[in-house]
Design an enzyme around this catalytic site. Structure first.
Site, short mmCIF file in Angstrom:
data_model
loop_
_atom_site.label_atom_id
_atom_site.label_comp_id
_atom_site.label_asym_id
_atom_site.label_seq_id
_atom_site.Cartn_x
_atom_site.Cartn_y
_atom_site.Cartn_z
CD GLU A 288 44.48 40.42 24.20
OE1 GLU A 288 43.59 39.56 24.41
OE2 GLU A 288 44.54 41.09 23.17
CB CYS A 322 40.78 40.41 21.83
SG CYS A 322 41.85 41.84 21.89
#
Length: 523
Positions: A288, A322
């Site tokens: 990720e 994020c």
């Protein structure tokens, strides 16, 4: 947690008083034990190293949180060897026994949730509710993967017998573990983004070597303690500390590592992904890799709801998620009103020691992030306009840490900060003529992690049909682009935000830690 209160990122804004009292007591306990030497764990044994490094709080650089070993390539090799030695017995253990051990680990995390959360607040700079949320989420992720293993009956399915005359041909398909799994977690969620993948890898039958970002090595140590104290056999889980350049690089390049889960930058994630694809055979890499997450606001939106959700997602954890909202595209007719609301809410944010109850926003993680923020706002002053914030905060006790003001700005839509992920509390607001134009700008990004939308009910389906993001939120005041929780919102990205298209905490995440074997037995 407190009886009758289910903590998620959506419910965290109105906690009971008992939660605050428990956190305060834990904070006092944790502060009384700062500065200790912490070991790595390899093969069930504590391990030091020739060199060590200090971890200090970004809240106050005078607070020494602990000293940690700087792992060498030899230390990493020993950790992989220990995991390899433990793999045969662990992988052959009946899956129900593994599930029982992992649920015990999740309960151990829950039992320690306040003390661990206090440490996370001091080390990461999260406010108390974000810290409690992360630690509880870790337990919930482990429970989720145990539940998925159970719901799928250990991922073994009987298939029809071959239609052979004179023979009985039994068929089945079984998912089996790979071997040693590497888990590398970032500073922003060092507990959940280590503990969640560890739980998935272990319940699937893999053994693990893990490392978190150096700035948050204490969180990794507390996570290791919880799993170890739950009774995992020696070598099943191993913890190494140190730099990414040495320890992290040695781990992902070790030939004995069968698979990896990484959370961090696009550049590092893609390097790991290519490394795993170019060996003697391809190995699984779940990465990720961040986002440049947008919110779209149309003329039909509830602007109060939109402003609240955008501010919470732009400045939660100081913009260092994020999934943080760093760009907003708003239809021109309501743009001035939205900018005014965003600026007012941003100026009202209380910045300070995030472990203290009144403060919602804490410091950025380190000197590099502090300098990067200053460079970004200086550049924005030159190329755009700052509507709120735009300064490092150095008054009083704030001068001892890495505190900056949450910042709202605007700039031409071709300005580079619309494209680049900076991991600082800075959100840009730009005007568009239509939702169609907004979606074109949203999708032009190389990232595709999260996206938010505020508008009319007739606009929802067109937004969801076109937006290129793995996690979407519509008309959500709790957070425009942030706030996923296991069992409620799976979390994973498209395009440059993720390598697999499968999301953390989803029904399809756990099988990534397993490979299929078809079995035919003729009687």
């Amino acid at each position: 947690m407190t009886t009758g209160f289910k903590l998620t990122y959506s419910t965290m804004f109105n906690p009971p008083e008992a939660l605050h009292a428990s956190f305060e007591a834990a904070l006092a306990r944790v502060k009384a034990s700062l500065g200790r030497d912490q070991p790595m764990w390899v093969g069930g044994r504590a391990r030091a190293a020739r060199e060590a490094f200090e971890v200090r709080s970004p809240i106050d650089r005078g607070w020494l949180l602990g000293r940690f070993p700087s792992a060498s390539t030899e230390d990493v090799a020993d950790a992989v060897a220990a995991a390899q030695a433990a793999f045969p017995d662990w992988s052959r253990m009946p899956w129900r026994e593994r599930v029982a051990l992992l649920r015990r680990a999740a309960r151990t995390i829950e039992e320690r949730v306040y003390d661990i959360s206090a440490a996370v607040a001091l080390e990461v700079g999260k406010n108390r509710m974000e810290s409690l949320g992360e630690v509880q989420e870790t337990a919930d992720l482990v429970y989720w993967y145990c539940d998925q293993m159970e719901a799928n009956d250990g991922y073994a399915k009987t298939l029809p017998d071959d239609p052979l005359e004179g023979f009985v041909s039994r068929n089945r398909t079984v998912l089996k573990p790979y071997g040693v799994w590497a888990v590398i977690a970032p500073f922003n969620f060092p507990f959940a983004l280590a503990g969640g993948p560890i739980g998935a890898a272990l319940v699937a039958g893999n053994t693990v070597v893990f490392k978190v970002a150096s700035d948050t090595s204490w969180s990794g140590a507390l996570l290791m303690d919880a799993f170890r104290d739950a009774g995992l056999p020696d070598g099943v889980l191993n913890y190494v500390t140190g730099s990414g350049a040495v320890a992290g690089n040695a781990l992902v390049r070790h030939p004995g590592v069968a698979g990896a889960t990484f959370t961090g930058s696009y550049e590092v994630g893609m390097d790991i992904y290519r490394t795993f694809a170019q060996g003697p055979w391809p190995r699984p890499c779940i990465a990720e890799m961040g986002g440049k997450n947008a919110a779209v606001v149309t003329r039909k939106a509830d602007l109060d709801r939109a402003a609240t959700g955008i501010v919470r997602s732009a400045f939660g954890l100081q913009g260092q998620k994020c999934s943080a909202c760093s760009r907003v595209y708003v239809e021109r007719q309501v743009a001035a009103a939205l900018r005014e609301k965003l600026a007012a809410l941003t100026r009202a944010i209380k910045v300070g020691d995030p472990s203290a109850r009144p403060n919602w926003m804490g410091p950025v993680i380190n000197a590099a992030a502090y300098a990067r923020y200053e460079k970004c706002v200086a550049n924005l002053r030159e190329h755009g306009e700052i509507l709120a914030g735009g300064e490092q905060l150095k008054a009083g006790a704030l001068a001892n840490g890495y505190f900056v003001a949450p910042t709202v700005g605007t700039a031409p839509l071709d300005y580079r900060l619309w494209r680049e992920e900076k991991f600082v509390p800075l959100v840009l607001v730009g005007e568009v003529d239509s939702m169609d134009e907004a979606l074109g700008l949203v999708n032009a990004s190389e990232y595709g992690l999260t996206a938010g939308f505020y508008g009319g009910t007739d606009e929802i389906e067109p937004f969801l049909a076109r937006v290129e993001a793995g996690v979407t939120y519509v008309n959500r005041p709790q957070g425009a682009t942030t706030g996923a929780w296991p069992g409620y919102q799976p979390f994973g990205g498209w395009k440059g935000s993720g390598t697999t298209g499968k999301a953390i905490g989803s029904f399809w995440y756990l099988p990534q830690y397993l490979r299929e074997q078809s079995q035919t037995i003729v009687e």
